[in-house]
Design a protein around this motif. Structure first.
Motif, short mmCIF file in Angstrom:
data_model
loop_
_atom_site.label_atom_id
_atom_site.label_comp_id
_atom_site.label_asym_id
_atom_site.label_seq_id
_atom_site.Cartn_x
_atom_site.Cartn_y
_atom_site.Cartn_z
N UNK A 166 0.84 -1.20 0.00
CA UNK A 166 0.00 0.00 0.00
C UNK A 166 0.88 1.26 0.00
N UNK A 170 0.82 -9.51 -6.36
CA UNK A 170 -0.57 -9.29 -5.95
C UNK A 170 -0.90 -7.81 -6.06
N UNK A 227 -2.93 -5.22 -4.00
CA UNK A 227 -3.63 -5.06 -2.72
C UNK A 227 -4.80 -4.10 -2.89
N UNK A 228 -5.74 -4.18 -1.95
CA UNK A 228 -6.89 -3.28 -1.93
C UNK A 228 -7.76 -3.37 -3.17
N UNK A 233 -6.42 3.33 -4.58
CA UNK A 233 -5.61 2.67 -3.55
C UNK A 233 -5.18 1.25 -3.95
N UNK A 249 2.20 -5.36 -5.14
CA UNK A 249 3.21 -5.84 -4.19
C UNK A 249 3.73 -7.15 -4.75
N UNK A 297 6.95 -15.87 4.35
CA UNK A 297 7.27 -15.46 3.00
C UNK A 297 8.53 -16.15 2.50
N UNK A 341 -8.39 0.96 7.11
CA UNK A 341 -8.75 -0.09 6.17
C UNK A 341 -8.01 0.06 4.85
N UNK A 342 -7.61 1.29 4.52
CA UNK A 342 -6.91 1.51 3.25
C UNK A 342 -5.43 1.21 3.38
N UNK A 343 -4.83 1.71 4.43
CA UNK A 343 -3.38 1.58 4.55
C UNK A 343 -2.94 0.28 5.22
N UNK A 374 -4.77 -2.84 5.11
CA UNK A 374 -5.72 -3.89 4.76
C UNK A 374 -5.12 -5.28 4.94
N UNK A 375 -3.78 -5.36 4.96
CA UNK A 375 -3.13 -6.67 5.04
C UNK A 375 -2.86 -7.11 6.47
N UNK A 385 -11.68 5.51 0.25
CA UNK A 385 -10.92 6.70 -0.15
C UNK A 385 -11.85 7.81 -0.64
#
Lengths: 637, 450
Positions: A63, A91, A93-94, A101, A105, A309, B177-179, B181-182, B413
């Motif tokens: 991100x 992948x 993300x988001x 966003x 990655x 990983x 939740x945006x930054x 999420x993982x 966002x």
């Protein structure tokens, strides 16, 4: 490692335009960009084979970091290209969120990444590698003119870019054991910090950590939750051929969790924790806390997520992401065995924390040149950032600017509304930092405009101007732009009749449409995609639609820009609003001590950072809104 | 320092004749300059701060007045600079001469609001407080003065700050939740965000609703009395004024002009307009009065629609009023109930402008219509400035959009844009929030980092 070899006391003089210290992610981009721009460059590194070595997790992007990689790529940097070449899992993300966003990655093959980086450097013209370390800088009239190295070779230069990462006075901790070094098995660089301090630089101390590496074949994979990469995978670079991407076989990561037993075991080591005992003086990143920190600060959480990983296709090591620690090695071993799937796990290398010197970045300008010594640049972790991508982003900006300066060309920096790189450097310069700084999408107030998909629209022109982007890549981009602009106008005019649309909507069981609508209007409705509407049009022989369907990059960009037009407009308006403040210049000789109306903390920060504009001042932490009002009123009077 | 170098002067009390007047001087050289025109027992520059001295003001040998001089040394003065206040006798000629005497030295006339601006620049006041000063100066009623005082104490800033904090909290829930999420974190449910937003909206709405109150205590309530000729408009006005200014006569149409009077009712300033009797007439002067009457009615917060109880409701006027004005502004009143024995069958407010019967009902109705039932207190944060009113409304609009966006299931966002804009509007009242504030919040409350 200290070398005791006897050196013959005669001095070889070497002349370079630019010397880059350090072959990490910042150093790579800095040296390559300066060399490609025509400067003669020396890359000084303690160990050639350590160039591009990933000190922490074997991954690029994430991100906001994915955004940085795309931007570096559009400027002509190599990080994206190298990540694409060496990625073993990609992948986005988001993906469930909006396109602004979405962030790429990848897991990288650690060894291969490093080899690829070395190859890039070796293949570059005007660029030579010098295995050495700098112990002092030579300054004349507040200007850098050369360096003195460990092997006592003097080198002349017109610019020096310091990208020494965690190596300046690096100190590694595992339990109460402390070893001098910048990375596992590598020594630290001692001496340079001291000579820079004498020149008047303020030096701070930061800390970061890394988790233990496990032996791959000691893990009970069968009971762990698998996380696969995307298929098809998306590359980072515009220059990566999509046809045979990805180049390498793709592998999975696995998930597991800590539990209360693990936490209890770790707690036994707290008395020997360098973090809690106060041995570690440097400030660590809040967003990447060690596992012991997480347990203490969030005591109510019964488990923490961990990722296993792979370190590479042929590597026998696994990186235990989420378990960064500096607790004693035996405690690490004991605790890990209580984690599901790791019952028999063997630790190949324990986790450790590393403390290192950094230069609080208020000491550099937006070009990353230091304020007090001309021609001296700082990039990467020495500026207080963390992360490969943040480092590389600074590397390319410093590299470009060193070349521009030598060539007497106009300096280059990016605006906050233009790129994450702009946000990154403006934050560093304007706010400085006292913890390792990582990029987040929330730091970018114009987030909706700074997407991965439009990095080329925003930045390719610069990369091309500096000669870092090849002509054919720029031509491809220009023709995409032409198509985009044409289509944008045409889709606002092209109408589609209700019976035709309802062919689509009937399938989707939505209320039929009774009026003739333009494509643009329809795309704004959540139930339609541009792609399906173009397919409808193409069936009737619409040439533009047929052409567009051949280029899904343009179709995706169009769809985003049309669907979210309202929001994008609002962001653009916001830029207009804030840019007003960016344009209010603060005289550089303003003495804030006389402005009693400004809070004491605000005055101190303003005096230290000396912002150029009200915009910059308003972002300094500790400078309050009313301080800004005072400044505005004062500047008007 | 531009402002430290010069010294300013202005009359600090209202212009005109009075018992006393105060001339205020502020700036670095205030004390030494006043010393040049003041002759007392000792040199002012040798005296302590916060002392008062009797003496005489001279202008080139000419004695101007006996005065009292107060010394305020920086930083303990209103402006934060060295200041002098000269209390003289309140004659415009004397004041003029004192100021002229000072202007011969390195002193200039202050611009409007300049003392307050200096106070602001020297950290004595924040922006909302500086605005409150202007209100205090203009304060006409007791409640108004208290309201302004409270704003001066920073009540409004505190309230806005609190709203901002709440919005930043919501924002950090979304940014998380945006930054991150993982990170395997549990994210907030949209219903919870909605309910948080709802609460904040209520608070902003409340603050907006105080605008009327704030405006009322600052500007007063404009009340127009409308009715057919001879229904007793002037009598009502007179009763309220307790004095006879308008001509009271039985011949219809004798009140040819708009009568404007200010009265204090329950601590509020009420501005009363008695309009010329509205009726068809060929009298040109009166026609002029009629059209001016309607202009006044348009400006009024409250319209008292007065009727003669014997004649009943004036249908013609009722039609006209209901067509042109919002019903909330109109209070239907029947006058002359002293002429009837039984009036219980009539709905509406019944009064006798002669005996005063029912007037208290009318007054409370006026208050109710203006302020509603909410129990405002001038001790709570109030807004009375148009600027704050607009900013709060814009902020509220953003939150309305936000709710729609959440219902449309837009991604975080986009929601963040709505909140950030809402916060930006609040900032227009007090200042700026940075992304650092949001992240700090995130780090404080969530376990981040894999």
């Amino acid at each position: 490692m200290k070398t005791f070899t006897f050196h013959v006391k005669f001095k070889t003089m070497k002349q370079f335009d630019v010397i880059v210290l350090g072959g990490g992610h910042a150093g790579i981009e800095a040296s390559l960009s300066a060399a490609k721009m025509g400067c003669s460059v020396a890359l000084i590194t303690m160990e050639k084979n350590a160039i591009g070595r990933m000190s922490c997790n074997p991954a690029i992007g994430g991100s906001a970091k994915g955004h940085l990689v795309h931007e570096i790529d559009a400027l002509g940097g190599v990080m994206g290209l190298m990540a694409d070449k060496t990625g073993i899992q990609f992948r986005t993300l988001n993906k469930s969120k909006g396109p602004a966003v979405w962030a790429g990655r990848c897991q990288s093959d650690r060894e291969l990444y490093s080899e690829t980086a070395l190859q890039e450097i070796l293949e570059s013209q005007n660029l030579s590698i010098v295995e050495d370390s700098i112990i002092d800088v030579v300054i004349e009239n507040k200007k850098i003119v050369g360096v003195k190295t460990q092997t006592e070779i003097d080198m002349n230069c017109r610019a020096l870019i310091i990208c020494s990462g965690t190596f300046l006075n690096g100190l590694m901790h595992t339990g109460l054991n402390s070893v001098v070094g910048g990375r596992y098995g590598e020594t630290a660089s001692i001496g340079l910090s001291g000579s820079l301090r004498k020149l008047g630089f303020e030096i701070g101390r930061l800390k970061t950590g890394t988790p233990p590496r496990l032996k791959k074949d000691s893990i009970n994979w069968g009971i762990l939750e698998e996380q696969q990469g995307d298929s098809p995978a998306q590359p980072f670079s515009l220059r990566t051929q999509k046809t045979n991407f990805p180049l390498l076989p793709q592998v999975s990561c696995y998930l597991t969790y800590t539990n209360l037993e693990v936490h209890k075991t770790l707690e036994k080591g707290f008395s020997d924790s360098p973090l809690f005992s106060g041995r570690i003086k440097g400030i660590g990143p809040r967003y990447c806390p060690s596992i012991e920190d997480k347990i203490v600060r969030f005591a109510e959480k019964e488990r923490h997520q961990l990722f296993l990983e792979p370190e590479g296709l042929n590597s026998g090591l696994i990186y235990l992401n989420g378990f960064s620690t500096s607790l004693p090695a035996e405690i690490q071993i004991e605790a890990i065995k209580k984690i599901k799937g790791l019952e028999d796990a063997e630790i190949a290398r324990p986790g450790y924390a590393v403390e290192y010197d950094f230069f609080p970045p208020y000491q550099v300008n937006l070009t990353l040149e230091s304020k007090i010594i001309e021609g001296l640049y700082f990039a990467g972790q020495v500026n207080g950032t963390s992360g490969y991508e943040e480092a590389a982003a600074q590397g390319i900006i410093a590299g470009i600017n060193s070349a521009l300066k030598i060539q007497n060309r106009k300096e280059f920096f990016l605006k906050r509304s233009e790129a994450y790189i702009g946000v990154l450097i403006d934050d560093l310069v304007g706010k400085s930092t006292d913890e390792p700084y990582r990029m987040f999408t929330s730091r970018a107030e114009h987030r909706l405009l700074l997407r991965q998909d439009n990095a080329d629209k925003r930045l390719l022109k610069y990369g091309f101007e500096f000669g870092l982007i090849p002509q054919e890549i720029f031509n491809e981009f220009s023709s995409r732009e032409k198509l985009f602009n044409l289509a944008k106008i045409e889709l606002e005019k092209t109408q589609i009749s209700p019976p035709k649309i309802n062919e689509l909507s009937n399938e989707k069981i939505i209320t039929g449409i009774t009026l003739t609508e333009t494509i643009s209007k329809l795309v704004k409705r959540p139930e339609f995609s541009l792609n399906e509407l173009l397919l409808l049009l193409s069936r009737d022989g619409n040439q533009l639609a047929i052409q567009l369907l051949k280029d899904n990059v343009v179709v995706d960009q169009l769809e985003i820009e049309i669907k979210y037009e309202g929001y994008i407009k609002r962001q653009i308006e916001l830029i207009g609003k804030t840019e007003r403040l960016e344009k209010v210049i603060i005289p550089s000789d303003l003495n804030y001590s006389n402005l009693k109306a400004i809070s004491a903390e605000g005055r101190e920060k303003l005096n230290k950072i000396k912002p150029n504009t009200i915009g910059q001042a308003s972002r300094i932490s500790g400078v309050t809104p009313s301080d800004i009002s005072v400044l505005l009123v004062y500047l008007k009077s | 320092m531009i402002f430290e170098n010069d010294t300013i002067v202005a009359l600090a009390t209202p212009p005109g004749v009075g018992a006393l007047a105060i001339v205020r001087i502020s700036g670095k050289d205030s004390v030494s300059i006043v010393d040049k025109i003041f002759k007392g027992k000792s040199k002012l520059s040798e005296c302590d701060s916060h002392t008062i001295h009797y003496g005489k003001i001279f202008s080139s040998e000419e004695l101007i007045d006996d005065v009292l001089v107060s010394i305020f040394k920086n930083p303990n003065s209103y402006t934060g600079e060295d200041s002098i206040e000269i209390s003289s006798h309140g004659s415009p000629q004397i004041i003029q001469k004192i100021i002229e005497a000072l202007l011969k030295y390195n002193v200039r006339n202050a611009e409007p609001g300049e003392f307050t601006k200096r106070a602001f620049l020297n950290g004595k006041l924040d922006l909302t407080q500086a605005e409150a000063v202007a209100d205090i100066i203009n304060a006409r009623t007791e409640a108004s003065l208290r309201g302004a005082r409270n704003q001066l104490d920073g009540l409004l800033s505190k309230k806005i700050d609190n709203l901002k904090t709440k919005l930043v909290n919501v924002l950090s829930l979304l940014e998380l939740e945006l930054d991150f999420s993982e990170e395997g974190l549990e994210f907030v449910a949209k219903e919870n965000v909605l309910s948080l937003v709802e609460q904040i909206k209520d608070e902003i709405s409340y603050l907006i609703s105080t605008f009327r109150f704030g405006k009322v205590i600052r500007d007063g309530i404009n009340v127009a009395i409308v009715g057919e000729p001879n229904v007793g408009k002037s009598s009502l006005l007179n009763y309220l004024l307790k004095e006879s200014r308008a001509i009271v006569s039985k011949k219809p149409g004798t009140t040819r002009d708009i009568i404007k009077e200010e009265v204090f009712i329950d601590g509020f300033l009420v501005r009363l307009f008695d309009t010329a009797g509205i009726r068809d007439t060929s009298d040109e002067i009166e026609n002029e009065g009629v059209s001016r009457s309607w202009a006044a009615v348009k400006e009024a917060d409250i319209i008292i629609f007065l009727n003669d109880i014997e004649l009943g409701l004036s249908k013609k006027l009722a039609d006209y009023l209901s067509e042109h004005f919002e019903s909330e502004r109109i209070i239907v009143v029947f006058n002359k109930i002293d002429k009837l024995h039984d009036f219980s069958f009539i709905n509406g407010i019944k009064i006798s402008a002669l005996s005063g019967y029912g007037i208290s009902d009318l007054v409370s109705e006026i208050k109710f219509r203006t302020l509603g039932t909410i129990n405002y207190s001038e001790k709570s944060a109030l807004i009375s400035s148009q600027r704050h009113f607009i900013a709060l409304n814009s902020s509220l609009n953003c939150l309305n959009t936000l709710e729609q966006s959440i219902q449309k299931d837009l991604s975080e966002e986009y929601l963040a844009v709505d909140i950030r804009t809402a916060v930006d509007f609040l900032n227009e009242i007090i200042g700026v929030v940075t992304s650092e504030d949001i992240l700090n919040n995130v780090f404080k409350n969530f376990c981040i980092g894999k």
